[in-house]
Structure formats: C-alpha cells, structure tokens
Design a protein around this motif. Structure first.
Motif, short mmCIF file in Angstrom:
data_model
loop_
_atom_site.label_atom_id
_atom_site.label_comp_id
_atom_site.label_asym_id
_atom_site.label_seq_id
_atom_site.Cartn_x
_atom_site.Cartn_y
_atom_site.Cartn_z
N THR A 132 0.65 -1.11 -0.09
CA THR A 132 -0.14 -0.03 -0.01
C THR A 132 0.86 1.29 -0.05
O THR A 132 0.55 2.28 -0.70
CB THR A 132 -1.02 -0.17 1.18
N ALA A 133 1.96 1.03 0.77
CA ALA A 133 2.93 2.39 0.60
C ALA A 133 3.58 2.52 -0.78
O ALA A 133 3.57 3.70 -1.13
CB ALA A 133 4.07 2.04 1.59
N VAL A 134 3.67 1.46 -1.49
CA VAL A 134 4.47 1.67 -2.86
C VAL A 134 3.37 2.08 -3.75
O VAL A 134 3.80 2.82 -4.50
CB VAL A 134 5.01 0.27 -3.22
N ILE A 135 2.28 1.55 -3.61
CA ILE A 135 1.16 2.22 -4.51
C ILE A 135 0.76 3.44 -4.49
O ILE A 135 0.25 4.14 -5.45
CB ILE A 135 -0.02 1.23 -4.59
N ARG A 136 0.92 4.17 -3.24
CA ARG A 136 0.51 5.45 -3.00
C ARG A 136 1.46 6.51 -4.10
O ARG A 136 0.87 7.23 -4.62
CB ARG A 136 1.21 5.74 -1.67
N ASP A 137 2.65 6.05 -4.34
CA ASP A 137 3.29 6.83 -5.43
C ASP A 137 4.60 6.00 -5.64
O ASP A 137 5.56 5.97 -5.32
CB ASP A 137 3.78 8.04 -4.72
N PHE A 138 4.14 5.18 -6.86
CA PHE A 138 5.15 4.10 -7.08
C PHE A 138 6.61 4.67 -7.73
O PHE A 138 7.41 4.18 -7.24
CB PHE A 138 4.49 3.08 -8.41
N THR B 288 8.20 7.46 -7.03
CA THR B 288 8.83 8.01 -5.73
C THR B 288 9.42 6.86 -4.78
O THR B 288 10.48 6.70 -4.53
CB THR B 288 8.05 8.93 -4.95
N ALA B 289 8.40 5.68 -4.60
CA ALA B 289 8.61 4.48 -3.96
C ALA B 289 9.85 3.96 -4.56
O ALA B 289 10.77 3.52 -3.68
CB ALA B 289 7.55 3.79 -3.61
N GLU B 290 9.77 3.78 -5.93
CA GLU B 290 10.78 2.95 -6.48
C GLU B 290 12.26 3.59 -6.24
O GLU B 290 13.09 3.03 -6.03
CB GLU B 290 10.62 2.74 -7.94
N ALA B 291 12.21 4.96 -6.53
CA ALA B 291 13.50 5.74 -6.46
C ALA B 291 13.91 5.76 -5.06
O ALA B 291 15.26 5.27 -4.67
CB ALA B 291 13.30 7.19 -6.51
N SER B 292 12.98 5.54 -4.14
CA SER B 292 13.55 5.49 -2.31
C SER B 292 14.10 4.19 -2.35
O SER B 292 15.11 3.89 -1.59
CB SER B 292 12.38 5.75 -1.36
N ILE B 293 13.44 3.19 -2.67
CA ILE B 293 14.00 1.86 -2.61
C ILE B 293 15.09 1.35 -3.12
O ILE B 293 16.19 0.91 -2.50
CB ILE B 293 12.90 0.60 -3.12
#
Length: 661
Positions: free
Chosen positions: A513-519, A521-526
C-alpha cells in the motif's frame, strides 16, 4: 435592401436582447411622464378653446384622449413591478410604438381641427401645443428612437403642411422654424441613442465576461463539474437553509480507488481522460436538490437536501457506477470508489464540521470498507475524540524519552537460528498510557511529525545493533509517508552512514500500500536504500493490488507473507495458495518469511509446504533488547517452546498493523 433593413429596424426584428431590455427599462421610467404631459396639455388646450369650438371638440374628444393617455400611464406604472424577459419586452415595445403613433395622430388631428376656431391667441396655443408634443415625444422616447421618429413625423408633417397651406408669412416662418428645431432634436436624439446603444452593448459584453469568469471560477476546468469553491458555497447555503427550516441535509465525499496506480502506470494524460469519464458518470446523478462537484485530484463530493436513505442510495449508486469498467482508448480500466457520508444532526457545529465528518469516515471506508459507503456515527465521534486527545498528547510529548523499541525475532527453522529481528515502536505516554503503534503512526502522518518520528526511532534502533549477534540483521519498517518523502529518505541514509552500522545488516520493510501510493517515488527510494547496501522486504505481501508486478519491478530481497493467510492453512485451498506464493518467491529467488505464526500445527503445515523462515508468537513475542539477549541465551540451551510472555496490548496492536516502525 435599405428599405427592408429600415423596416426591420422599426419592427425591432434584429434588435439585440440586451438593447431591447435596456430600452424597455428606460421607457418604464419615461413613458408615464409623456402621457401625463399629453393629458395636461390637452386639458389646457380644450379649456382655451371652450366657447369657441363646439362642445364635442372641447369636451368629448379631449376627454377621450385624456382617458386613453391616463390608461396607458397606469399600465406603465403597473409594469414597474413586473419582471420581463426580452421576448415580452420586445412585444411591449412594438405595442407601445403602434399605440403612440395612433395617439399622436389623434392629438395632432384634434389640435389642427381646433385651429378653425378662436382668435390669434387660440391659434398660437395650438402651435405651442403641437410643438410641446413633438419635443415631449422626442425627449421621453429618446431611448426608443423608432417610436420617437414615428410620432415626430406623424405630428410634424401635418403641422408643417397645414401652416404652409394657410399662406400666412408668420405661420410659415413658425412652421419652418419648428421643423428645423425638430430636425436638430431628432439628430441629437439619434446621437444620444447611438451612445446609449454602445453603452448597453459594452455593458452586455462586460456582464457576459463577468458571468463567464464567475462560471469558470466555480467550475472545474477538467471535468466541467462544480469545483471546490462552488461545493463549499452550496454546502454553506444548504446548511443555513436546513438549520432555518429543519430540513434534512447530507454531504458525501467520493474518493477513487486505485486511480493513482492508473495515473502512474499510464501517465497523467490518460489519468485526465479517466477523470473526465468519471465526471460524466457522476453527472447523471443530477437534481435540483443535489450539487455534485470535484474537489481536486481524484476526490469528488456532493451535497444533497435529503436524509440518510436518500444520501446512502445516491452514494451507493455512484460507487456502483464507478466500479464498472471504463473504456479509455484501447484500455479497459477498473478502479471503483469509496464514499464517506455525514448527516446534519443537532451536534453539528457548522458546514465545515459536516465536511470534516464525511472526510473522516471516507478515510475509514478506504481502510475497512473499500468500495462501499460509510456513514458517520457516534462510534466515529468517539474515535475522533480519542484521536484529538492523542494529537494533543503527541504534540506535547517528550518522544525521545517516551518512545522505545521492541524486537521480534525471525527464525530459520533449518539452521535453528534467529536470522533477524524486526524493530517495533512502542509509545508509553504519561497521559494516555500505552498507545498502539497504528494509532500514533497515523497521528504522526496527519500532524506532519512522521519525518522526525521515523528518524528518532531509527536512531534508537541503530543503537541496538551492536548488542545483536554479528550474523543477525535488524529489520525496520517504513511508512507510506516515509517511502514517498525525499527529505525523509535523504535524512535516513545520512543517519545510517553516520551511525557506523554496516548497512548490509539492515532490512527496510515497505508495504504494498505504501508503494502504490506513489510508485515512482517509492521505487526511487527503494533503489536508494539498495545502493546503500541494505536489504528490502515487501511486507504484508498479498494484501495489495498489484503484487506480482511489484515483485519484478522493484529491487526486493525478501517477501513477508501477511498474517491474514495463516488462518486458512487448514483448508486445501489455503494450503494451495500458500504453496503457490512460496513457489513464486523461490522462482524469483526471493527469501520468503511467514508472519503471524502462532501454533505448532501452522509451523508443521508450512514446513511441509517448504517454508523455512518464520515470525510470530509461536517463537517469540516482541521484547526489549535485554529480554532478547536472555531469549537468545536460553534458546542455545533449551528447545523452542511457544512464547507465553509478552507486551500485552502492544502485541495485539502488532497483529493488526505493520505501520509500527
């Protein structure tokens, strides 16, 4: 051609509606004065000729003309109280034109007939009467030049012809002089009317621009639905009416489900087209007592003058309509929507209080009743009260002193070792006592304290790494706010580097759910965390919306199977599902961890399926670092037994929420 244009002008055939209305409004003020002038002058003229002309010419005829004039005067006075549209005004102007011409002809015929009686003084009075009539008509009908010209010609031409035919030099001079004065006044009238027309046209353009600007200011540019400002104006107006007359009122907020995933996957252009299609479906729910608006983003709202049954029916129909597939180009998209509804009750303070209630239950609907309608209730009121107490306590808390870290082991049943521990946040408030992690994490996100809280808890967790066995990793949860906040991620990386802890010993857990919120940006953070050397775990696997796509798009090392799958281990379908998930992870070379293991039978079944790594109360409950050291020592000298000690309410909170850091 010119004659046809002139005829059309006299008939007001092509006259602009704004100009017609302006002419009519001016006449409503001026025409009564004209009829009053004619009536008074007619009485005066009849009086001066009484005894010279026959009685029917000095009594009967003027009485008829005066009565007709006064009748028209009354009609125009009564009209001041009525509202007219352009079509009615145009018809009344045409009627006035005809009646004015008839009355003018009657007056001039009567006046010239009186010229056969009396002496020089009486004849001079006739000339003055006709001159005043012409001047009065031009002045009072200046805003209606068609009628003014008709009356002027009807009066002036017979007047001039009569005086020229008499052969008297004085009368001829008077007639020509009056004709010249009339011509000048007609030209002045036409000049003034030209300015009047331009003023009306300019005002009409200005008014239309103002209305268009007002419409644009109250309309959403993308969907053409009423916008946020329009919605709140309708809400305030509806609230005031409902409070005054005791009628029911409801407000609902509709939020699209899975829209962000569509927007991130296919781009903003397609996202905009999808929002347009959503608005088109919502537009079908129209009515005089309903305002349906777009608040912004993928959030819509409505205000309806109705009770719970009507509001819930509307909201349910809207959610059902939005759950149907959307055909956008060659794509078939399914999103759905959730809705929160609040009703006007005695305890509602104002319109914004109603909106806040609907917004609150919308959040509740998104969490536990996705795709459906949730109505604000006393239970929500109590929860809001609790939340506000929590917010006040958190804003004044010494989080450095009150926050602590507990650790729960992750066990490899093949080697028998605890390969990692998950750091779980605990808050013991001196005011509220123990506060569940899911509660204070949500408050921290809403109040803007999540950034500082995450860094505080990570700092505390990093200080514990030196007390762990060298082969043991520390797992740390990141919230949806953390993983999509660039400042938080940069500060987090800086904190890890300055701590002296080997990043390879850290596992950062993120939820679907955290990833889908802003994929993006989340991908860049990961990827930033992976470049640091740390490991990434996808937590609560199976509860999101696009799990399989994330597994191959993100640099993930391990997957944690959500505890909600554990109760189904006894059924064949449940075992098949758990086996399929494990097979998928193994095929992708991902470490798979079963969470929420509490019974020996669960462990046995999962091990038979091929599971190796476990986390749950069967092995250990969350504990302090001191308790963990004792647990590790005892584990080296005793067989594994189900855990029977623990953290009480804090452990129960961990069952329901992985938002605990």
């Amino acid at each position: 051609m010119r004659i046809r244009k002139l005829a059309a002008w006299f008939r007001l055939h092509d006259a602009d509606c704004d100009l017609v209305m302006a002419q009519f409004e001016e006449l409503r003020r001026q025409v009564p004065l004209l009829y009053a002038l004619l009536a008074v002058n007619a009485v005066a003229l009849a009086y001066t000729h009484f005894g010279y002309a026959p009685n029917w010419m000095t009594i009967l005829v003027p009485a008829t003309l005066v009565i007709a004039s006064l009748a028209r005067l009354v009609v125009w006075i009564v009209r001041r109280r009525k509202r007219w549209d352009a079509d009615h005004a145009r018809r009344e102007l045409r009627k006035t034109h005809i009646l004015a011409a008839i009355l003018a002809a009657a007056y001039v015929a009567w006046a010239l007939s009186l010229n056969a009686y009396g002496g020089a003084d009486e004849h001079a009075h006739v000339a003055i009467f006709i001159a005043v009539t012409v001047i009065g008509c031009i002045l009072c009908l200046a805003s209606f030049p068609q009628a003014a010209l008709s009356v002027t010609f009807i009066v002036t031409i017979p007047y001039l012809a009569y005086y020229l035919s008499v052969g008297n030099v004085v009368y001829t001079a008077v007639g020509l002089n009056m004709s010249l004065v009339t011509a000048v006044m007609v030209q002045v009238m036409l000049n003034n009317f030209s300015g009047f027309r331009q003023l009306v046209i300019s005002k009409g353009v200005t008014d239309r621009l103002s209305r268009e600007n007002l419409r644009m200011a109250h309309t959403d540019a993308l969907t053409a639905l009423p916008n946020r400002r329009n919605f709140f104006e309708a809400l305030r107006a509806g609230f005031a009416r409902a409070r005054e007359d005791g009628s029911p009122l409801a407000v609902g907020i509709i939020d699209l489900d899975h829209f962000k995933a569509v927007n991130d996957s296919y781009g903003h252009l397609l996202g905009d087209r999808l929002l347009e299609a959503v608005a088109e479906r919502l537009r079908q729910f129209s009515g005089p007592d309903l305002t349906m608006a777009r608040l912004g983003g993928d959030e819509f709202a409505f205000v309806i003058e109705g009770g719970e049954t009507i509001a819930c029916s509307l909201a349910g129909d809207a959610c059902a309509s939005l759950a149907e597939p959307f055909e956008i180009g060659n794509l078939c998209l399914v999103i759905g929507a959730s809705c929160g509804v609040a009703l006007l009750t005695e305890d509602v303070v104002d319109a914004h209080d109603m909106f806040d209630r609907a917004d609150y239950v919308l959040y509740s609907s998104k969490v536990s009743n996705r795709g459906h309608v949730t109505v604000y209730s006393p239970a929500h009121a109590r929860k809001i009260h609790t939340t506000r107490q929590l917010e006040m306590a958190m804003s004044s808390a010494d989080l450095e002193a009150e926050m602590s870290i507990c650790l729960q082991p992750i066990v490899n049943t093949v080697t028998g070792e605890a390969t990692a521990v998950e750091a779980l946040a605990r808050w013991h408030s001196p005011i509220l006592g123990h506060v569940p992690p899911d509660s204070f994490i949500a408050v921290a996100e809403r109040s803007g304290q999540m950034h500082d809280l995450t860094l505080l808890l990570l700092r505390k967790a990093l200080t514990l790494v030196d007390r762990l066995p060298e082969t043991m990793r520390l797992s740390f949860n990141l919230s949806a706010h953390d993983i999509t906040s660039a400042p938080t991620m940069i500060s987090l990386v800086a904190l890890v580097r300055s701590s002296g802890v080997d990043p390879a010993r850290l596992i950062f857990e993120v939820t679907e759910t955290a990833v889908i919120r802003d994929f993006k940006t989340a991908e860049a953070s990961i990827r930033l965390l992976r470049s640091l050397g740390s490991h990434i775990a996808l937590d609560d696997f199976g509860t999101g919306y696009s799990s399989l796509s994330y597994l191959h798009r993100l640099p993930i090392d391990r997957v944690k199977i959500d505890r909600s799958f554990m109760p189904g281990y006894e059924t064949e379908a449940g075992r098949n599902l758990l086996g399929s998930i494990l097979a998928l992870c193994l095929s992708m070379k991902l470490n798979c961890i079963a969470e929420g293991v509490e019974e020996a039978a669960q462990v046995t079944t999962l091990r038979d399926l091929g599971y190796v790594n476990f986390q749950g109360y069967f092995y250990a409950r969350p504990m302090t670092i001191d308790a963990l050291e004792v647990w590790l020592t005892e584990r080296d000298t005793a067989p594994v037994r189900p855990a029977d000690g623990g953290e009480g309410a804090a452990e129960d909170a961990d069952r329901s929420s992985r938002a605990s850091v």
